[in-house]
Design an enzyme around this catalytic site. Structure first.
Site, short mmCIF file in Angstrom:
data_model
loop_
_atom_site.label_atom_id
_atom_site.label_comp_id
_atom_site.label_asym_id
_atom_site.label_seq_id
_atom_site.Cartn_x
_atom_site.Cartn_y
_atom_site.Cartn_z
CD GLU A 140 24.52 99.92 -15.45
OE1 GLU A 140 24.17 100.53 -16.46
OE2 GLU A 140 25.45 99.09 -15.46
CB CYS B 4 31.32 92.84 -11.32
SG CYS B 4 29.92 92.15 -10.46
CB CYS C 108 35.43 104.15 -9.87
SG CYS C 108 36.72 103.51 -8.77
CB CYS D 224 37.91 99.32 -14.82
SG CYS D 224 36.30 99.44 -14.04
CB CYS E 169 41.51 100.19 -12.95
SG CYS E 169 41.67 100.17 -11.15
CB CYS F 174 27.11 92.36 -8.63
SG CYS F 174 28.50 93.46 -8.96
N1 SAH Z 1 36.48 98.89 -7.14
C1 SAH Z 1 36.46 97.59 -6.58
C2 SAH Z 1 35.16 96.89 -6.77
C3 SAH Z 1 34.47 97.06 -8.09
S1 SAH Z 1 35.35 96.59 -9.61
C4 SAH Z 1 37.56 96.75 -7.16
O1 SAH Z 1 38.21 97.16 -8.10
O2 SAH Z 1 37.79 95.68 -6.61
C5 SAH Z 1 34.77 94.99 -9.85
C6 SAH Z 1 35.71 93.99 -10.51
O3 SAH Z 1 35.54 94.03 -11.93
C7 SAH Z 1 37.17 94.22 -10.25
O4 SAH Z 1 37.73 93.02 -9.73
C8 SAH Z 1 37.75 94.52 -11.61
O5 SAH Z 1 39.06 94.06 -11.67
C9 SAH Z 1 36.78 93.79 -12.54
N2 SAH Z 1 36.75 94.27 -13.92
C10 SAH Z 1 36.75 95.54 -14.36
N3 SAH Z 1 36.75 95.58 -15.70
C11 SAH Z 1 36.73 94.29 -16.12
C12 SAH Z 1 36.73 93.66 -17.41
N4 SAH Z 1 36.71 94.37 -18.53
N5 SAH Z 1 36.73 92.30 -17.46
C13 SAH Z 1 36.72 91.57 -16.34
N6 SAH Z 1 36.71 92.10 -15.11
C14 SAH Z 1 36.72 93.45 -14.99
FE1 SF4 Z 2 37.33 101.54 -9.79
FE2 SF4 Z 2 37.09 99.85 -11.83
FE3 SF4 Z 2 39.43 100.11 -10.61
FE4 SF4 Z 2 37.39 98.91 -9.31
S1 SF4 Z 2 38.41 98.17 -11.15
S2 SF4 Z 2 38.80 100.45 -8.50
S3 SF4 Z 2 35.64 100.09 -10.13
S4 SF4 Z 2 38.38 101.73 -11.76
#
Ligand code: SAH
Ligand code: SF4
Length: 357
Positions: free
Chosen positions: A101, A340, A122, A129, A126, A115
């Site tokens: 996406e 994102c 991934c 996420c 995390c 974005c």
């Molecule tokens: N993997 C990279 C880039 C993609 S993640 C990274 O982690 O930086 C994109 C962003 O979305 C990250 O900053 C992450 O912390 C944020 N994100 C993930 N889940 C989220 C949520 N439920 N609410 C707000 N931001 C979130």
């Molecule tokens: Fe991967 Fe989501 Fe962590 Fe970014 S925030 S590194 S997309 S698991």
């Protein structure tokens, strides 16, 4: 059973997957001049043309030669979902059936930020996420990263690109660097390096390598101020704890007025206290930084909650009072979970939306 045609198709080169230098080398291999690369790049990226027959400044002979050896992939989203604030989420189906996406976020005026994703899924895991919960399926090729931009510009100009969609860009460093080279190519999209931001969870050795190989704005998903909390939220921290991460940030090459963006998701009772704000100020000492505060985007299957409004304001005020640039990011596209990092969450719903459009 594979037909001979599909086997032949597979051998042809996708020109969208080549950097300018690789395109020059490909053309040299069939005895063609260097300047042809510029002509082809202009057709593909400036005019959106993916059909060799429409490239009127190339000879018939060259077009035929290109058709037999190459193709230009061209994406149309399988589904597009539009939020009430104008945010558009695109779902793309890849050649092997996987999906990724991209999200187009309208900015002031006619401007838009796109974005884009760097991987299917991934590996970083995390805990907050949604993308992380799918695990890693595979890396995207440079052409697959670039094609998200090609498809989105058909809807209107894209001013900024953020690699903040699905995936950890530094876990797919080679393809991401090549995709950036393609996006920067002066005869192609000609994106300025100031307009492109890469976000990482903090893969320290790859941050160093990125800084050596190419220029791009860096964003770091920090999300915690102690190793104990960050270990739980972001398992990458167990390998590269805060001290190593912040050292890599201090060493990252920056232009005179450039700063590193620190993304900080505020999660209720996890990382949103005033003590956290104080530790954050200390962590950022000596780093050219700005902070993006993002109230947690709640989603099904996650127990994490966004803090109360006063808590968010108090956190931000503490940073601002210490002269730290702290911007509260508006959660755009919330009604379609287009934030994102929340991508791929509602795939099945998206598919049904796609079939209605
Ligand atoms: N993997 C990279 C880039 C993609 S993640 C990274 O982690 O930086 C994109 C962003 O979305 C990250 O900053 C992450 O912390 C944020 N994100 C993930 N889940 C989220 C949520 N439920 N609410 C707000 N931001 C979130
Ligand atoms: Fe991967 Fe989501 Fe962590 Fe970014 S925030 S590194 S997309 S698991």
């Amino acid at each position: 059973m594979d037909s001979p045609e599909t086997a032949a198709t597979r051998e042809r080169v996708d020109l969208k997957n080549l950097t300018e230098e690789e395109l020059v080398a490909f053309l040299a291999g069939i005895g063609k001049e260097r300047f042809r690369a510029g002509q082809i790049l202009r057709w593909i990226y400036q005019r959106g043309v993916c059909d060799f027959d429409a490239m009127s400044d190339l000879s018939k002979e060259l077009r035929e030669e290109l058709k037999s050896r190459a193709f230009i992939s061209d994406w149309t989203p399988e589904a597009v979902e539009q939020s009430s604030d104008g945010t558009r989420k695109y779902l793309f189906r890849l050649a092997d059936g996987e999906t990724v996406e991209a999200v187009r976020i309208p900015m002031e005026g006619e401007r838009a930020t796109l974005c884009i994703s760097s991987q299917v899924g991934c590996a970083m895991g995390c805990t907050f996420c949604l993308t992380g919960s799918f695990g890693l399926v595979r890396n995207l090729s440079a052409g697959e990263i670039v094609n998200q931009v090609c498809a989105a510009v058909k809807d209107g100009p894209v001013n900024n690109i953020v690699l903040m969609g699905m995936g950890e860009p530094l876990h797919n460093l080679d393809n991401v660097v090549r995709a950036l080279q393609i996006l920067y190519a002066p005869q192609g999209f000609a994106f300025s390096v100031r307009k492109v931001t890469l976000s990482t969870s903090g893969l320290v050795p790859q941050m160093e390598e990125l800084g050596r190989r190419i220029r791009v704005n860096l964003a770091v998903s920090l999300n915690a101020t102690t190793d104990a909390v960050r270990d739980v939220l972001m398992p990458v921290n167990r390998r590269w704890p805060l001290e190593k991460l912040m050292a890599a940030c201090r060493d990252f090459p920056l232009q005179p007025r450039q700063r590193i963006t620190f993304e900080y998701i505020l999660i209720r009772d996890v990382n949103d206290s005033l003590a956290d704000a104080k530790r954050l100020v200390k962590l950022l000492h000596g780093v050219k930084a700005k902070v993006n505060l993002i109230p947690y985007n709640e989603h099904e299957g996650s127990d994490f909650r966004a803090p109360a409004e006063e808590t968010i304001e108090a956190f931000q005020t503490h940073l601002l009072d210490r002269n730290i640039v702290a911007i509260r990011r508006a959660g755009k596209g919330q009604d379609i979970s287009a934030a994102c990092g929340q991508l791929k969450g509602r795939l099945e719903e998206l598919r049904s939306v796609g079939s209605e459009e």
